[in-house]
Design a protein around this motif. Structure first.
Motif, short mmCIF file in Angstrom:
data_model
loop_
_atom_site.label_atom_id
_atom_site.label_comp_id
_atom_site.label_asym_id
_atom_site.label_seq_id
_atom_site.Cartn_x
_atom_site.Cartn_y
_atom_site.Cartn_z
N ASP A 37 0.73 -1.28 0.08
CA ASP A 37 0.20 0.23 -0.03
C ASP A 37 1.05 1.46 0.20
OD1 ASP A 37 -2.07 2.22 0.15
OD2 ASP A 37 -2.20 1.67 2.40
N SER A 39 -0.37 4.45 -0.77
CA SER A 39 -1.41 5.55 -0.63
C SER A 39 -0.91 6.77 -0.59
CB SER A 39 -3.08 5.00 -0.52
OG SER A 39 -2.94 4.50 0.99
N GLU A 45 4.25 5.88 -5.41
CA GLU A 45 3.01 5.68 -6.76
C GLU A 45 3.28 5.60 -8.05
OE1 GLU A 45 -1.30 6.19 -4.92
OE2 GLU A 45 -0.38 7.95 -5.30
#
Length: 192
Positions: A37, A39, A45
């Protein structure tokens, strides 16, 4: 914007220096693996959108990028440089404030063991981490086993998976800790 790159002892990892804060001064480096993850880490990202980027570590002012075994830096480096440049030119902030504040829960030591652990942490912080940061890596204290004198350290960034990491742990860090802290009997790599 000029971004420097440096080779690391790990041939699968390059260190990128954007000339800007990444994790921030004095911050604990943050590591990401593909599929995790991300985020709370907009730059991670963006970099994981590039095929063959397998792991990232954000240091205070650098980014260590580890490629997959099949990739070649001559093809991957321009894509990574472009992504980092685009991100910072657009005014991006690499990590959310929440992620920067997250800390790993530490064990609590008492009495003489607490003093030993403080000595170990101080040696790692002052002598070991600055040296490995120059190579795009990080070494983090995980725990001390007072029953047998074992110190467990986690290797990150360029240090994780580096061919010379065992040598660094066993002959460099272990010898240093045993010299200054007689209660240390060995150094082991902690599971990530």
């Amino acid at each position: 914007m000029f971004i420097q790159t440096e080779d690391t002892p790990n041939p699968a990892t390059l260190k990128f220096l954007p000339g800007r804060d990444v994790a921030g001064p004095g911050a604990t480096p943050v590591e990401f693996t593909r599929g995790a993850d991300v985020s709370q880490a907009p730059l991670a990202e963006m970099l994981f959108m590039i095929p063959d980027v397998s792991r990232l570590m954000f240091g205070s002012d650098f980014i260590s990028v580890t490629k997959s075994d099949a990739a070649h830096w001559k093809h991957l480096r321009p894509a990574v440089l472009g992504a980092i440049m685009d991100f910072f030119v657009a005014g991006g902030v690499p990590l959310s404030e929440q992620l920067q504040a997250d800390e790993v829960e530490e064990r609590v030591y008492e009495g003489e063991t607490a003093e030993i652990v403080e000595q170990i942490k101080e040696l790692i912080e002052l002598r070991v981490r600055p040296a490995v940061a120059q190579d795009g890596g990080d070494i983090v204290f995980r725990h001390f086993d007072e029953t047998d004198g074992a110190v467990f350290l986690e290797m990150r960034g360029a240090c994780a998976g580096c061919p010379s990491s065992t040598m660094t742990l066993k002959h460099g860090i272990e010898n240093l800790l045993k010299h200054y802290v007689p209660e240390v009997t060995r150094v082991e790599q902690a599971a990530a």
